[in-house]
Design a protein around this motif. Structure first.
Motif, short mmCIF file in Angstrom:
data_model
loop_
_atom_site.label_atom_id
_atom_site.label_comp_id
_atom_site.label_asym_id
_atom_site.label_seq_id
_atom_site.Cartn_x
_atom_site.Cartn_y
_atom_site.Cartn_z
N LYS A 149 45.40 33.35 29.60
CA LYS A 149 45.16 33.39 31.04
C LYS A 149 43.65 33.31 31.29
CE LYS A 149 44.14 35.59 35.02
NZ LYS A 149 43.13 36.55 35.47
N GLY B 21 40.79 33.51 34.20
CA GLY B 21 40.64 34.04 35.56
C GLY B 21 39.69 33.25 36.44
N SER B 22 39.81 33.50 37.73
CA SER B 22 39.00 32.79 38.73
C SER B 22 37.51 33.01 38.55
CB SER B 22 39.35 33.30 40.14
OG SER B 22 40.60 32.88 40.52
N ALA B 23 37.14 34.26 38.25
CA ALA B 23 35.72 34.60 38.16
C ALA B 23 35.04 33.71 37.12
CB ALA B 23 35.57 36.07 37.79
N ASP C 186 47.03 37.89 36.40
CA ASP C 186 47.26 38.73 35.21
C ASP C 186 48.75 39.06 35.11
OD1 ASP C 186 44.48 38.84 34.69
OD2 ASP C 186 44.28 40.37 36.24
N LEU D 77 41.30 35.91 29.45
CA LEU D 77 39.86 35.61 29.42
C LEU D 77 39.27 35.90 30.79
CD1 LEU D 77 39.64 32.24 27.42
CD2 LEU D 77 39.45 34.60 26.57
N PHE E 260 35.98 48.09 29.71
CA PHE E 260 34.97 49.12 29.44
C PHE E 260 35.46 50.47 29.97
CE2 PHE E 260 31.10 46.80 28.09
CZ PHE E 260 31.57 45.50 28.21
N ALA F 20 34.03 52.12 32.10
CA ALA F 20 33.68 52.12 33.53
C ALA F 20 33.35 50.67 33.88
CB ALA F 20 32.47 53.00 33.79
N ARG G 157 29.84 46.19 35.99
CA ARG G 157 29.06 45.64 37.11
C ARG G 157 28.30 46.75 37.83
NH1 ARG G 157 30.64 40.27 39.70
NH2 ARG G 157 32.51 39.66 38.57
N VAL H 209 40.19 54.14 33.97
CA VAL H 209 38.86 53.53 33.82
C VAL H 209 38.81 52.12 34.41
CG1 VAL H 209 38.29 54.88 31.77
CG2 VAL H 209 39.25 52.58 31.48
N ALA H 210 39.98 51.50 34.61
CA ALA H 210 40.01 50.12 35.09
C ALA H 210 39.81 50.08 36.59
CB ALA H 210 41.35 49.48 34.71
N GLY I 131 38.42 44.00 41.13
CA GLY I 131 37.75 42.76 40.72
C GLY I 131 36.50 42.46 41.52
N GLY J 212 37.69 37.03 41.72
CA GLY J 212 38.92 37.43 41.06
C GLY J 212 39.73 38.33 41.98
N ARG J 213 41.00 38.50 41.67
CA ARG J 213 41.86 39.28 42.55
C ARG J 213 42.06 40.71 42.08
NH1 ARG J 213 40.77 38.09 46.48
NH2 ARG J 213 42.58 38.97 47.52
N GLY J 214 42.45 40.87 40.83
CA GLY J 214 42.95 42.19 40.46
C GLY J 214 41.98 43.06 39.69
N1 LIG Z 1 36.58 49.22 33.33
C1 LIG Z 1 36.21 47.95 33.54
N2 LIG Z 1 35.80 47.16 32.52
C2 LIG Z 1 35.44 45.87 32.72
N3 LIG Z 1 35.45 45.28 33.94
C3 LIG Z 1 35.85 46.00 35.00
C4 LIG Z 1 36.26 47.37 34.85
N4 LIG Z 1 36.62 47.82 36.07
C5 LIG Z 1 36.47 46.81 36.93
N5 LIG Z 1 36.00 45.70 36.31
C6 LIG Z 1 35.72 44.44 37.01
O1 LIG Z 1 36.76 43.50 36.75
C7 LIG Z 1 36.18 42.20 36.89
C8 LIG Z 1 37.10 41.15 36.28
O2 LIG Z 1 38.26 41.02 37.05
P1 LIG Z 1 38.43 39.86 38.14
O3 LIG Z 1 37.23 39.81 39.03
O4 LIG Z 1 39.76 40.04 38.79
O5 LIG Z 1 38.36 38.56 37.25
P2 LIG Z 1 39.43 37.45 36.83
O6 LIG Z 1 39.32 36.41 37.87
O7 LIG Z 1 38.95 37.02 35.49
O8 LIG Z 1 40.80 38.06 36.78
C9 LIG Z 1 34.84 42.34 36.24
O9 LIG Z 1 33.91 41.40 36.69
C10 LIG Z 1 34.43 43.77 36.56
O10 LIG Z 1 33.53 43.87 37.62
#
Ligand SMILES: Nc1ncnc2c1ncn2[C@@H]1O[C@H](COP(=O)(O)OP(=O)(O)O)[C@@H](O)[C@H]1O
Ligand SMILES: N[C@@H](CCC(=O)OP(=O)(O)O)C(=O)O
Length: 379
Positions: free
Chosen positions: A22, A24-26, A162, A180, A187, A189, A192, A213-214, A217, A221-223
């Motif tokens: 997968k 992602g948009s970002a 996702d 990806l 991480f 936390a 960003r 910890v998650a 976006g 990105g969305r999620g």
């Molecule tokens: N614990 C974490 N570890 C890594 N990234 C995180 C965490 N919590 C939130 N994020 C955020 O999630 C983003 C990636 O998700 P998202 O913007 O939806 O991208 P995608 O389009 O690849 O799905 C990262 O740029 C980051 O800012």
């Protein structure tokens, strides 16, 4: 030192025969500057290399809305559904062209597969989607999957890809889901906002501390990581490992496939379920709720029995026979999900009654159990 479990996880990834990737948009849109065609070419080269090694790859690609926005000259993501749909329609064209062009360099055909929630929650359409995707993979074509954004409304959309990636992994019984994104992995936390955040290398997909910890976006990105961790849990239900890694790492896919310790690896906690159970677990649209008494909760959890009406205390929602319902305990905690044998009105009449009274109560009996154990998945 790495534990045996950790090493086993990386080995499982290197032994994967069918992988859902997968993107992602970002990542795809280079943080909003339009489709990053050079980067896409790089991922395609790696997928082609995996293909040459006999690994089947299904791609789930985001980026339609973000690419469409750039093509239309829009600066900010619109909030109106019809504008999002328009952007997706314009952007999906660019995405398809780009993938087709790059895969053609390797002599590989691609297939555009646009799915909606209904396609995966309705058993018949689910089976159709599965056989179409299996056929494509069997023909050595690379399916490029996205949500069919132009026909979905907010209530029924996956929203993030996702979740879609995980459901496709379930659908195809893939060995691994590789997500990806624009960060090195998950991480402790959001990096960003927290420069001291540390990468989590390994974990169990069902570890509840990961959700804490998650975070959400970025602008495109969305999620965020929230949906990636959820996706790993979903994928794990059919036995798939999930890797979350940076698409900007050189040769990320081929290195992961070689078992290199990149990104975050989330491993499944148990052996794969039977295909039907797998499908059940992936159902998002629940039509109603059954509240179970303590005895029913115990037998469902303990012995994997069918759910009988006698163990049900309350019924809510509008559902018909065959719909998916959620089973909760008396405190409202989720216990199981399953396909119900009686509609809401009939279920309300037989609740608390033993099965031998069903015919006398309703004037007919569809089945002695409210949900058969084959149609039930304990959560
Ligand atoms: N614990 C974490 N570890 C890594 N990234 C995180 C965490 N919590 C939130 N994020 C955020 O999630 C983003 C990636 O998700 P998202 O913007 O939806 O991208 P995608 O389009 O690849 O799905 C990262 O740029 C980051 O800012
Ligand atoms: N279907 C949407 C994808 C939504 C999206 O951005 O998802 P994600 O990459 O998971 O943050 C699109 O193509 O724009």
């Amino acid at each position: 030192m790495e534990s045996n479990e950790q090493v086993a996880g990386r080995e499982a990834l290197s032994g994967a025969r069918r992988v859902v990737v997968k993107i992602g948009s970002a990542l795809l849109t280079n943080d909003g500057r339009g489709l990053d065609e050079a980067a896409i070419g790089g991922w395609v080269d790696q997928i082609a290399e995996l293909h040459r090694r006999g690994i089947e790859v299904v791609l789930v690609s985001s980026g339609a809305v973000a690419a469409g926005m750039v093509r239309l000259g829009w600066q900010a993501r619109p909030s109106a559904v019809h504008e999002l749909q328009a952007a997706a329609a314009v952007g999906q064209n660019g995405l398809t062209q780009c993938y087709e062009h790059h895969f053609a360099r390797h002599g590989l055909l691609t297939a555009q597969v646009l799915l909606t929630h209904d396609d995966l929650s309705n058993r018949k359409r689910y089976l159709n989607a599965r056989s179409a995707l299996r056929t494509l993979v069997g023909l050595r074509v690379v399916p490029v999957v996205n949500e069919n954004d132009t026909v979905v409304t907010d209530e029924i959309r996956f929203g993030d890809n996702d979740t879609l990636g995980a459901l496709v992994a379930n659908l195809l019984e893939a060995d691994a889901l590789v997500i990806l994104t624009d960060q090195e992995g998950l991480f402790d936390a959001d990096p960003r906002h927290d420069p001291g955040a540390r990468l989590i290398h390994e974990g169990r997909a069902d570890d509840p501390s990961l959700a804490a910890v998650a975070g959400g976006g970025g602008a495109l990105g969305r999620g965020g990581m929230t949906t990636k961790v959820q996706a790993a849990r979903l994928a794990a239900r059919s036995g798939a490992y999930t890797a979350i890694a940076s698409g900007r790492q050189p040769e990320v896919l081929t290195r992961l496939a070689a078992g290199e310790r990149l990104g975050t690896l989330l491993r499944p906690e148990e052996a794969p379920m039977a295909a039907r159970k797998r499908w059940l677990a992936g159902q998002l649209q629940v039509r109603g709720t059954l509240t179970l008494d303590a005895g029913a909760v115990k037998v469902l959890r303990g012995s994997g029995s069918s759910l009988l009406a006698v163990g049900v205390k309350a019924v809510s929602g509008h559902f018909v026979r065959g719909d998916m319902v959620l089973c909760v305990d008396e405190q409202g905690h989720r216990v199981a999900k399953g396909l119900v044998n009686y509609g809401a009105e009939d279920a309300a009449q037989i609740l608390g009654k033993p099965s031998h009274q069903i015919a006398a109560t309703l004037g007919f009996m569809e089945a002695p159990e409210l949900i058969h154990r084959d149609n039930l998945v304990v959560l």
